[in-house]
Design a protein around this motif. Sequence first.
Motif, PDB file in Angstrom:
ATOM      1  N   THR A 104     -46.794 -20.961 -23.379  1.00 17.25           N
ATOM      2  CA  THR A 104     -45.775 -21.440 -22.459  1.00 17.25           C
ATOM      3  C   THR A 104     -46.454 -21.986 -21.206  1.00 17.25           C
ATOM      4  N   GLY A 105     -46.290 -23.249 -20.935  1.00 17.11           N
ATOM      5  CA  GLY A 105     -46.941 -23.855 -19.774  1.00 17.11           C
ATOM      6  C   GLY A 105     -48.309 -24.407 -20.133  1.00 17.11           C
ATOM      7  N   PRO A 106     -49.134 -24.669 -19.120  1.00 18.30           N
ATOM      8  CA  PRO A 106     -50.435 -25.317 -19.351  1.00 18.30           C
ATOM      9  C   PRO A 106     -51.527 -24.338 -19.779  1.00 18.30           C
ATOM     10  N   GLY A 107     -51.240 -23.561 -20.818  1.00 18.53           N
ATOM     11  CA  GLY A 107     -52.213 -22.592 -21.301  1.00 18.53           C
ATOM     12  C   GLY A 107     -53.003 -23.143 -22.472  1.00 18.53           C
ATOM     13  N   PRO A 108     -53.613 -22.261 -23.269  1.00 15.22           N
ATOM     14  CA  PRO A 108     -54.386 -22.711 -24.426  1.00 15.22           C
ATOM     15  C   PRO A 108     -53.520 -23.471 -25.434  1.00 15.22           C
ATOM     16  N   HIS A 109     -54.137 -24.436 -26.096  1.00 21.23           N
ATOM     17  CA  HIS A 109     -53.471 -25.134 -27.189  1.00 21.23           C
ATOM     18  C   HIS A 109     -53.731 -24.428 -28.512  1.00 21.23           C
ATOM     19  N   ARG A 110     -54.843 -23.663 -28.563  1.00 21.38           N
ATOM     20  CA  ARG A 110     -55.240 -22.996 -29.804  1.00 21.38           C
ATOM     21  C   ARG A 110     -55.673 -21.565 -29.499  1.00 21.38           C
ATOM     22  N   LEU A 111     -55.133 -20.609 -30.259  1.00 24.42           N
ATOM     23  CA  LEU A 111     -55.525 -19.210 -30.150  1.00 24.42           C
ATOM     24  C   LEU A 111     -56.168 -18.777 -31.465  1.00 24.42           C
ATOM     25  N   GLU A 112     -57.252 -17.999 -31.363  1.00 29.47           N
ATOM     26  CA  GLU A 112     -58.012 -17.613 -32.547  1.00 29.47           C
ATOM     27  C   GLU A 112     -58.279 -16.107 -32.578  1.00 29.47           C
ATOM     28  N   PRO A 113     -57.609 -15.359 -33.433  1.00 32.22           N
ATOM     29  CA  PRO A 113     -58.050 -13.988 -33.715  1.00 32.22           C
ATOM     30  C   PRO A 113     -58.986 -13.990 -34.921  1.00 32.22           C
ATOM     31  N   ASP A 114     -59.962 -13.111 -34.920  1.00 35.44           N
ATOM     32  CA  ASP A 114     -60.776 -12.929 -36.116  1.00 35.44           C
ATOM     33  C   ASP A 114     -60.982 -11.439 -36.335  1.00 35.44           C
ATOM     34  N   HIS A 115     -61.331 -11.069 -37.557  1.00 32.59           N
ATOM     35  CA  HIS A 115     -61.517  -9.657 -37.887  1.00 32.59           C
ATOM     36  C   HIS A 115     -62.483  -9.550 -39.049  1.00 32.59           C
ATOM     37  N   ALA A 116     -63.112  -8.403 -39.188  1.00 34.76           N
ATOM     38  CA  ALA A 116     -64.035  -8.178 -40.287  1.00 34.76           C
ATOM     39  C   ALA A 116     -63.301  -8.297 -41.614  1.00 34.76           C
ATOM     40  N   VAL A 117     -63.946  -8.925 -42.587  1.00 37.70           N
ATOM     41  CA  VAL A 117     -63.371  -9.039 -43.924  1.00 37.70           C
ATOM     42  C   VAL A 117     -63.106  -7.628 -44.466  1.00 37.70           C
ATOM     43  N   GLY A 118     -61.918  -7.416 -44.981  1.00 36.45           N
ATOM     44  CA  GLY A 118     -61.522  -6.108 -45.487  1.00 36.45           C
ATOM     45  C   GLY A 118     -60.552  -5.371 -44.576  1.00 36.45           C
ATOM     46  N   HIS A 119     -60.401  -5.853 -43.329  1.00 35.31           N
ATOM     47  CA  HIS A 119     -59.481  -5.207 -42.393  1.00 35.31           C
ATOM     48  C   HIS A 119     -58.078  -5.735 -42.647  1.00 35.31           C
ATOM     49  N   GLY A 120     -57.441  -5.170 -43.664  1.00 37.74           N
ATOM     50  CA  GLY A 120     -56.150  -5.675 -44.105  1.00 37.74           C
ATOM     51  C   GLY A 120     -55.056  -5.601 -43.052  1.00 37.74           C
ATOM     52  N   ALA A 121     -55.017  -4.521 -42.254  1.00 37.05           N
ATOM     53  CA  ALA A 121     -53.953  -4.371 -41.263  1.00 37.05           C
ATOM     54  C   ALA A 121     -54.018  -5.487 -40.224  1.00 37.05           C
ATOM     55  N   SER A 122     -55.228  -5.800 -39.750  1.00 35.54           N
ATOM     56  CA  SER A 122     -55.375  -6.864 -38.766  1.00 35.54           C
ATOM     57  C   SER A 122     -55.016  -8.214 -39.367  1.00 35.54           C
ATOM     58  N   CYS A 123     -55.389  -8.413 -40.621  1.00 35.60           N
ATOM     59  CA  CYS A 123     -55.086  -9.666 -41.309  1.00 35.60           C
ATOM     60  C   CYS A 123     -53.574  -9.862 -41.434  1.00 35.60           C
ATOM     61  N   ARG A 124     -52.862  -8.794 -41.814  1.00 36.84           N
ATOM     62  CA  ARG A 124     -51.410  -8.893 -41.967  1.00 36.84           C
ATOM     63  C   ARG A 124     -50.724  -9.132 -40.628  1.00 36.84           C
ATOM     64  N   THR A 125     -51.223  -8.492 -39.570  1.00 35.03           N
ATOM     65  CA  THR A 125     -50.643  -8.701 -38.242  1.00 35.03           C
ATOM     66  C   THR A 125     -50.765 -10.157 -37.826  1.00 35.03           C
ATOM     67  N   ALA A 126     -51.945 -10.736 -37.999  1.00 35.65           N
ATOM     68  CA  ALA A 126     -52.145 -12.139 -37.637  1.00 35.65           C
ATOM     69  C   ALA A 126     -51.208 -13.043 -38.432  1.00 35.65           C
TER      70      ALA A 126
ATOM     71  N   HIS B 236     -61.001 -21.342 -22.533  1.00 35.14           N
ATOM     72  CA  HIS B 236     -61.721 -22.562 -22.182  1.00 35.14           C
ATOM     73  C   HIS B 236     -60.695 -23.631 -21.812  1.00 35.14           C
ATOM     74  N   PRO B 237     -60.699 -24.094 -20.536  1.00 33.73           N
ATOM     75  CA  PRO B 237     -59.722 -25.121 -20.145  1.00 33.73           C
ATOM     76  C   PRO B 237     -59.886 -26.408 -20.939  1.00 33.73           C
ATOM     77  N   VAL B 238     -61.105 -26.686 -21.372  1.00 28.63           N
ATOM     78  CA  VAL B 238     -61.367 -27.820 -22.258  1.00 28.63           C
ATOM     79  C   VAL B 238     -62.177 -27.271 -23.424  1.00 28.63           C
ATOM     80  N   PRO B 239     -61.668 -27.300 -24.646  1.00 31.06           N
ATOM     81  CA  PRO B 239     -60.462 -28.009 -25.131  1.00 31.06           C
ATOM     82  C   PRO B 239     -59.233 -27.114 -25.259  1.00 31.06           C
ATOM     83  N   ARG B 240     -58.950 -26.270 -24.262  1.00 29.42           N
ATOM     84  CA  ARG B 240     -57.761 -25.412 -24.252  1.00 29.42           C
ATOM     85  C   ARG B 240     -57.722 -24.518 -25.491  1.00 29.42           C
ATOM     86  N   ARG B 241     -58.755 -23.709 -25.585  1.00 26.57           N
ATOM     87  CA  ARG B 241     -58.960 -22.841 -26.740  1.00 26.57           C
ATOM     88  C   ARG B 241     -59.287 -21.438 -26.243  1.00 26.57           C
TER      89      ARG B 241
END
Length: 209
Positions: free
Chosen positions: A140-162, A105-110
């Motif tokens: 880097t550059g005029p990209g997103p200001h905020r990045l959001e990963p989400d994962h199902a509760v209990g997915h420990g590997a994804s949680c640790r990677t984030a 989303h260019p506004v609000p860069r998310r």
Amino acid sequence: MNARTSSSPAHTPPRVLPEVRGHGLCLRAWDPESRADVETWLRGLTDPEFRRWNTPLHPIVDADGARESPRRGARRVADGTGAPFRIAGAGTGTAPGHVGVDGIHPVPRRAAVGYWVLPEARGRGVATRALRLVAHRAFTGPGPHRLEPDHAVGHGASCRTAGRCGFRHEGTMRGALFEDGRYDAFRDAHLHARLATDPEPVLRATATP
């Protein structure tokens, strides 16, 4: 009409994802016309562990579906709303997975970010290195200001990677995802996020694919 006085808009070249290299990996655009890419995509999205934690609205079950999904990704690249990358070893060309930014989303860069790797690449830091690379590129550059990963509760590997990539755990989203293999029940998800202004995390040495 004289080209210098024409009011027609100038032609804008289509967006093309550049290769991104680092940490022993090469990220590049998926090619829906590549048999190897289609087979990798099909393996990834039909893998039991992937299906345990993800319930796609349109499940991929065959090569036709695996080919159409990267085509949709290419359209998101073209309109600036997505950047899906195929993960490969920088020296081998082997494709162990996927990492991508979506819903830009260019506004609000998310934007959202997601990742998966094939069974043979797990436990080797591939997802961590790929997520770090794609986050660095996005910030880097005029990209997103905020990045959001989400994962199902209990997915420990994804949680640790984030967490290893500097994405802070911000809380639990109730009933945010479909239950495993169901579209009539929901499960909670952990939300992580990282801002362009957050410090770059230190990446420890890991095995290469």
